[in-house]
Scaffold this motif. Sequence first.
Motif, PDB file in Angstrom:
ATOM      1  N   VAL A  31       4.795 -19.408 -20.443  1.00 35.41           N
ATOM      2  CA  VAL A  31       3.422 -19.453 -20.937  1.00 35.41           C
ATOM      3  C   VAL A  31       3.221 -20.665 -21.840  1.00 35.41           C
ATOM      4  CG1 VAL A  31       3.979 -17.920 -22.881  1.00 35.41           C
ATOM      5  CG2 VAL A  31       1.608 -18.172 -22.127  1.00 35.41           C
ATOM      6  N   ILE A  32       2.039 -21.242 -21.724  1.00 32.31           N
ATOM      7  CA  ILE A  32       1.645 -22.341 -22.596  1.00 32.31           C
ATOM      8  C   ILE A  32       0.187 -22.124 -22.978  1.00 32.31           C
ATOM      9  CG2 ILE A  32       0.818 -23.904 -20.783  1.00 32.31           C
ATOM     10  CD1 ILE A  32       2.146 -26.206 -22.332  1.00 32.31           C
ATOM     11  N   GLY A  33      -0.186 -22.569 -24.152  1.00 28.23           N
ATOM     12  CA  GLY A  33      -1.565 -22.452 -24.605  1.00 28.23           C
ATOM     13  C   GLY A  33      -2.141 -23.806 -24.944  1.00 28.23           C
ATOM     14  N   SER A  34      -3.471 -23.905 -24.889  1.00 30.26           N
ATOM     15  CA  SER A  34      -4.158 -25.134 -25.276  1.00 30.26           C
ATOM     16  C   SER A  34      -5.515 -24.769 -25.860  1.00 30.26           C
ATOM     17  CB  SER A  34      -4.335 -26.062 -24.076  1.00 30.26           C
ATOM     18  OG  SER A  34      -4.911 -27.292 -24.478  1.00 30.26           O
ATOM     19  N   ASP A  35      -5.855 -25.380 -26.986  1.00 29.19           N
ATOM     20  CA  ASP A  35      -7.089 -25.030 -27.692  1.00 29.19           C
ATOM     21  C   ASP A  35      -7.669 -26.263 -28.378  1.00 29.19           C
ATOM     22  OD1 ASP A  35      -9.060 -23.275 -28.741  1.00 29.19           O
ATOM     23  OD2 ASP A  35      -7.916 -23.051 -30.601  1.00 29.19           O
ATOM     24  N   PRO A  36      -8.090 -27.260 -27.588  1.00 33.32           N
ATOM     25  CA  PRO A  36      -8.566 -28.504 -28.201  1.00 33.32           C
ATOM     26  C   PRO A  36      -9.978 -28.433 -28.763  1.00 33.32           C
ATOM     27  CG  PRO A  36      -8.685 -28.661 -25.819  1.00 33.32           C
ATOM     28  CD  PRO A  36      -8.034 -27.358 -26.116  1.00 33.32           C
ATOM     29  N   ASP A  37     -10.787 -27.441 -28.328  1.00 32.33           N
ATOM     30  CA  ASP A  37     -12.184 -27.372 -28.755  1.00 32.33           C
ATOM     31  C   ASP A  37     -12.348 -26.319 -29.845  1.00 32.33           C
ATOM     32  OD1 ASP A  37     -12.893 -29.259 -26.778  1.00 32.33           O
ATOM     33  OD2 ASP A  37     -12.911 -27.656 -25.279  1.00 32.33           O
ATOM     34  N   THR A  38     -12.125 -26.722 -31.075  1.00 30.54           N
ATOM     35  CA  THR A  38     -12.147 -25.763 -32.182  1.00 30.54           C
ATOM     36  C   THR A  38     -13.374 -25.925 -33.077  1.00 30.54           C
ATOM     37  OG1 THR A  38     -10.816 -27.267 -33.554  1.00 30.54           O
ATOM     38  CG2 THR A  38      -9.634 -25.626 -32.233  1.00 30.54           C
ATOM     39  N   GLY A  39     -14.401 -26.588 -32.576  1.00 27.67           N
ATOM     40  CA  GLY A  39     -15.581 -26.841 -33.399  1.00 27.67           C
ATOM     41  C   GLY A  39     -16.336 -25.591 -33.800  1.00 27.67           C
ATOM     42  N   SER A  40     -16.195 -24.509 -33.033  1.00 25.80           N
ATOM     43  CA  SER A  40     -16.932 -23.289 -33.361  1.00 25.80           C
ATOM     44  C   SER A  40     -16.200 -22.417 -34.377  1.00 25.80           C
ATOM     45  CB  SER A  40     -17.176 -22.455 -32.092  1.00 25.80           C
ATOM     46  OG  SER A  40     -15.943 -21.970 -31.574  1.00 25.80           O
ATOM     47  N   ALA A  41     -14.987 -22.815 -34.758  1.00 24.32           N
ATOM     48  CA  ALA A  41     -14.198 -21.993 -35.671  1.00 24.32           C
ATOM     49  C   ALA A  41     -14.804 -21.999 -37.068  1.00 24.32           C
ATOM     50  CB  ALA A  41     -12.760 -22.507 -35.727  1.00 24.32           C
ATOM     51  N   ALA A  42     -14.787 -20.849 -37.700  1.00 25.47           N
ATOM     52  CA  ALA A  42     -15.268 -20.731 -39.073  1.00 25.47           C
ATOM     53  C   ALA A  42     -14.165 -21.145 -40.044  1.00 25.47           C
ATOM     54  CB  ALA A  42     -15.696 -19.301 -39.346  1.00 25.47           C
ATOM     55  N   PRO A  43     -14.513 -21.505 -41.261  1.00 24.18           N
ATOM     56  CA  PRO A  43     -13.481 -21.826 -42.249  1.00 24.18           C
ATOM     57  C   PRO A  43     -12.499 -20.663 -42.393  1.00 24.18           C
ATOM     58  CG  PRO A  43     -15.652 -22.461 -43.056  1.00 24.18           C
ATOM     59  CD  PRO A  43     -15.878 -21.697 -41.791  1.00 24.18           C
ATOM     60  N   GLY A  44     -11.228 -20.981 -42.324  1.00 24.19           N
ATOM     61  CA  GLY A  44     -10.205 -19.956 -42.453  1.00 24.19           C
ATOM     62  C   GLY A  44      -9.696 -19.404 -41.133  1.00 24.19           C
ATOM     63  N   GLU A  45     -10.407 -19.638 -40.028  1.00 22.28           N
ATOM     64  CA  GLU A  45      -9.931 -19.185 -38.727  1.00 22.28           C
ATOM     65  C   GLU A  45      -8.762 -20.066 -38.278  1.00 22.28           C
ATOM     66  OE1 GLU A  45     -12.919 -19.032 -35.750  1.00 22.28           O
ATOM     67  OE2 GLU A  45     -14.102 -17.490 -36.742  1.00 22.28           O
ATOM     68  N   VAL A  46      -7.680 -19.445 -37.855  1.00 16.91           N
ATOM     69  CA  VAL A  46      -6.508 -20.186 -37.367  1.00 16.91           C
ATOM     70  C   VAL A  46      -6.675 -20.409 -35.876  1.00 16.91           C
ATOM     71  CG1 VAL A  46      -4.007 -20.197 -37.125  1.00 16.91           C
ATOM     72  CG2 VAL A  46      -5.068 -19.154 -39.142  1.00 16.91           C
ATOM     73  N   ARG A  47      -6.669 -21.650 -35.458  1.00 21.16           N
ATOM     74  CA  ARG A  47      -6.835 -22.006 -34.044  1.00 21.16           C
ATOM     75  C   ARG A  47      -5.844 -23.123 -33.717  1.00 21.16           C
ATOM     76  NH1 ARG A  47     -12.218 -21.368 -32.069  1.00 21.16           N
ATOM     77  NH2 ARG A  47     -11.482 -22.473 -30.215  1.00 21.16           N
ATOM     78  N   GLY A  48      -5.876 -23.606 -32.488  1.00 20.78           N
ATOM     79  CA  GLY A  48      -5.085 -24.757 -32.090  1.00 20.78           C
ATOM     80  C   GLY A  48      -3.587 -24.542 -32.162  1.00 20.78           C
ATOM     81  N   ARG A  49      -2.874 -25.617 -32.476  1.00 24.94           N
ATOM     82  CA  ARG A  49      -1.415 -25.599 -32.481  1.00 24.94           C
ATOM     83  C   ARG A  49      -0.864 -24.564 -33.464  1.00 24.94           C
ATOM     84  NH1 ARG A  49       2.633 -28.754 -30.688  1.00 24.94           N
ATOM     85  NH2 ARG A  49       1.161 -30.292 -29.848  1.00 24.94           N
TER      86      ARG A  49
END
Length: 336
Positions: free
Chosen positions: A28-46
């Motif tokens: 399994v591999i993940g990718s999350d390059p579009d994090t513009g919708s994340a709220a402050p404090g939300e953990v996204r991406g790498r």
Amino acid sequence: MKVAVLSFAHVHAAGYLRLLSRMPGVEVIGSDPDTGSAAPGEVRGRAFAEERGVAYADSYEEVFAWGPDAVIVCSENARHRPLVELAASRGVDVLCEKPLATTVADGEAMLAACRAAGVRLAVAFPVRFSPAYAAVKAAVASGDAGRVLTVSGANNGSMPASRRWFADPELAGGGALMDHTVHIADLLDDLFGDARPVDVYAQTNNRMYEGEVDAETSGLVTVTYDNGSVATIDCSWSHPRSHHSWGGLELTVVGERATLEMDAFDQSVHGYSERHRQGLELPFGADLDERMLRAFLHGPEEGGMDVADGEGGLRTLKIVAAGYASARSGEPVAVG
């Protein structure tokens, strides 16, 4: 087998990464390059992937260069289409989070792209893998319940707070009606077989969480089917934040001979934590997401449920679209 999770925007992305990483024979591999919708404090991406101990790709192009056999799209609803079309263009099967899209036009385009590429498009409706639903379906299919007259369903929960885009009408396509109608609509799509929805009457409001979000937080949807059955769906975000569980799904099927009741998430022990001063829910039943992923990757078990296909996902989306049109007009609206 190589499987990629595209975007971590959806709350189910974490569970899919966990389940996939434990499956024998699955990379399994993940990718999350579009994090513009994340709220402050939300953990996204790498950082999100590292917390779960899975490999990470900085771009979707890097994912497809890795050569996945299948992908799971977990982006915001409005961003499903480009990711599904990208996977189709690379000849890769897709499991797309529900709802299929935010507009019927996007859903139709996604189906067309996958058909043209000869790849499979499935939609993430895990509740159809519930043992409780299997019992209801068996009773209807055998004729023991008689012809289904009415169905009353409730898919309630708290307003999704861990991902703020769920209440953003532009990214989510709406609010509670978009989020929660489709699960029960999928069960009925499967339960009724070839029967199709005729029209929808819906009412929505913003009484709960009023002033916090622009999207509707409450909804009641009535669907008439061409087999004569009438279904009502309570799709509200009506659980308080202090509720012991994230949500639930209940269904009552009234037939000519019997009434069937199911609770998809009733296999749990409820209590109260004195230490944390809040309710507790300790589930012990089947993991519906795991059953869904296994069916998508390896096919259904003998006599078991298969994943919802893109055509079914589009049919449920058309019910939602008619529901929004009805809520605006105050009148029943034809489906499709």
